[in-house]
Design a protein around this motif. Structure first.
Motif, PDB file in Angstrom:
ATOM      1  N   UNK A  84     -12.499  -3.334   4.453  1.00  0.00           N
ATOM      2  CA  UNK A  84     -11.275  -2.552   4.625  1.00  0.00           C
ATOM      3  C   UNK A  84     -10.470  -2.604   3.331  1.00  0.00           C
ATOM      4  N   UNK A  85     -10.155  -1.406   2.785  1.00  0.00           N
ATOM      5  CA  UNK A  85      -9.426  -1.325   1.528  1.00  0.00           C
ATOM      6  C   UNK A  85      -8.119  -0.576   1.740  1.00  0.00           C
ATOM      7  N   UNK A  86      -7.059  -1.145   1.218  1.00  0.00           N
ATOM      8  CA  UNK A  86      -5.713  -0.588   1.339  1.00  0.00           C
ATOM      9  C   UNK A  86      -5.641   0.757   0.610  1.00  0.00           C
ATOM     10  N   UNK A  87      -5.153   1.798   1.343  1.00  0.00           N
ATOM     11  CA  UNK A  87      -5.050   3.134   0.754  1.00  0.00           C
ATOM     12  C   UNK A  87      -3.595   3.602   0.728  1.00  0.00           C
ATOM     13  N   UNK A 104      -7.177   0.538  -9.174  1.00  0.00           N
ATOM     14  CA  UNK A 104      -8.259   0.472 -10.157  1.00  0.00           C
ATOM     15  C   UNK A 104      -9.050  -0.816 -10.002  1.00  0.00           C
ATOM     16  N   UNK A 105      -8.351  -1.923  -9.773  1.00  0.00           N
ATOM     17  CA  UNK A 105      -9.043  -3.194  -9.570  1.00  0.00           C
ATOM     18  C   UNK A 105      -9.894  -3.165  -8.303  1.00  0.00           C
ATOM     19  N   UNK A 127     -19.911  -1.194   6.428  1.00  0.00           N
ATOM     20  CA  UNK A 127     -19.056  -0.058   6.757  1.00  0.00           C
ATOM     21  C   UNK A 127     -17.770  -0.169   5.951  1.00  0.00           C
ATOM     22  N   UNK A 128     -17.394   0.931   5.306  1.00  0.00           N
ATOM     23  CA  UNK A 128     -16.200   0.963   4.461  1.00  0.00           C
ATOM     24  C   UNK A 128     -15.100   1.737   5.167  1.00  0.00           C
ATOM     25  N   UNK A 129     -13.927   1.124   5.243  1.00  0.00           N
ATOM     26  CA  UNK A 129     -12.753   1.763   5.834  1.00  0.00           C
ATOM     27  C   UNK A 129     -11.628   1.779   4.797  1.00  0.00           C
ATOM     28  N   UNK A 130     -10.912   2.879   4.744  1.00  0.00           N
ATOM     29  CA  UNK A 130      -9.642   2.925   4.044  1.00  0.00           C
ATOM     30  C   UNK A 130      -8.539   2.904   5.081  1.00  0.00           C
ATOM     31  N   UNK A 131      -7.454   2.234   4.791  1.00  0.00           N
ATOM     32  CA  UNK A 131      -6.397   2.153   5.794  1.00  0.00           C
ATOM     33  C   UNK A 131      -5.034   2.281   5.139  1.00  0.00           C
ATOM     34  N   UNK A 132      -4.132   2.904   5.897  1.00  0.00           N
ATOM     35  CA  UNK A 132      -2.707   2.958   5.552  1.00  0.00           C
ATOM     36  C   UNK A 132      -1.939   2.717   6.850  1.00  0.00           C
ATOM     37  N   UNK A 149     -13.236   9.015  -3.334  1.00  0.00           N
ATOM     38  CA  UNK A 149     -13.143  10.042  -4.372  1.00  0.00           C
ATOM     39  C   UNK A 149     -11.709  10.235  -4.848  1.00  0.00           C
ATOM     40  N   UNK A 150     -10.735   9.995  -3.976  1.00  0.00           N
ATOM     41  CA  UNK A 150      -9.341  10.285  -4.306  1.00  0.00           C
ATOM     42  C   UNK A 150      -8.518   9.003  -4.346  1.00  0.00           C
ATOM     43  N   UNK A 151      -7.439   8.984  -5.108  1.00  0.00           N
ATOM     44  CA  UNK A 151      -6.543   7.826  -5.139  1.00  0.00           C
ATOM     45  C   UNK A 151      -5.789   7.699  -3.822  1.00  0.00           C
TER      46      UNK A 151
END
Length: 282
Positions: A84-87, A104-105, A127-132, A149-151
């Motif tokens: 899970x990556x912070x978006x 970037x890091x 499994x990759x998740x973006x979360x906000x 693909x997007x910031x």
């Protein structure tokens, strides 16, 4: 790959043990032999009655033995690793060495991890998740590589809700672990936000699955961060025409020492129009 493998095993669990079952069977057979006189019954009907009583005795013995068949299933699916990556937009803060942003890091970490994921793909599904404000599954690209693909563009960071939404569909899977990449700050406008420790305890700690946190960014002391937040918004939902409406809230201000902060109330001029008009500024 075979998903499951069946290994059947037959078991008996007699009520009270085998001696009790044997004793009951013996008593029933003795009663069958010592039954009422049968000389007044035709031989064919007598044979039918004996067979029926023997069938009843066999059923009683069978139920007392309580036979069962155990079929253990060995799950051969790869273990699941959730990333899970912070978006949220806070990830665009450039407070890392060399003026590098947190995003970037995070992207560099994901790029370095992709070859490792390929090496262990037979034993591990990633499994990759973006979360906000919520969690969003990010499918691999056409080349099979996990990337964004997007910031980030999210306005909120809800760690607890995002963890819960990502983990809930995977409740039946073997979970190798969860990797959480974030600046670690929960910022959400939800009325009752789910705290991060709640889904961690519910889905990870109780089942023994590890949670790995990757913090990005520098920790700021009180007064260094700049943030304005409205909490505990209280108002009455039904409002009658020409009646005054009172709205109360608590403004939490960080990083604006000795500065005036304006709080403005806006109202939509017409339902669905999207046009807002300032009512009052304090």
């Amino acid at each position: 790959m075979t998903e499951t493998e069946a290994i059947p095993t037959s078991l008996l669990d007699p009520v009270g043990g085998y001696p009790l079952v044997a004793g009951v069977a013996g008593v029933l057979l003795l009663l069958l032999l010592l039954g009422p006189a049968r000389d007044r019954i035709a031989p064919s009907r007598r044979l039918m009655l004996v067979l029926l009583r023997l069938a009843v005795i066999a059923l009683v013995v069978l139920m007392m033995l309580r036979p069962s068949r155990l079929v253990p299933r060995i799950d051969k699916r790869p273990d699941l690793l959730m990333l899970l990556m912070d978006r949220s937009r806070s990830m665009l803060t450039d407070d890392l060495d060399g003026g590098k942003t947190r995003w970037q890091a995070a992207a560099e970490l994901l790029e370095q991890a992709n070859p490792v994921f390929d090496e262990v793909s037979d034993d591990l599904t990633v499994k990759l998740y973006g979360f906000d404000a919520a969690a969003h599954l990010q499918p691999p690209g056409e080349d099979g590589v996990l990337r964004f693909a997007d910031p980030p563009t999210g306005d909120e960071t809800s760690l607890g809700t995002s963890l819960d939404e990502a983990l809930r569909p995977e409740a039946g899977r073997r979970l190798a672990g969860v990797v959480l990449v974030s600046d670690g700050a929960q910022r959400t406008l939800m009325t009752n936000p789910l705290l991060p420790e709640i889904p961690v305890k519910r889905w990870l700690a109780d089942r023994g699955f590890p949670l790995f946190t990757v913090p990005l960014g520098k920790e700021r002391a009180s007064g260094q961060a700049r943030d304005v937040e409205l909490r505990n918004l209280v108002t009455s939902e039904p409002v009658f025409v020409k009646n005054p409406l009172t709205i109360e809230a608590t403004a939490v201000v960080e990083g604006f020492a000795n500065q005036q902060i304006e709080v403005q109330l806006l109202v939509e001029t017409a339902p669905g129009s999207g046009k807002m008009e300032a009512v009052e500024t304090v």
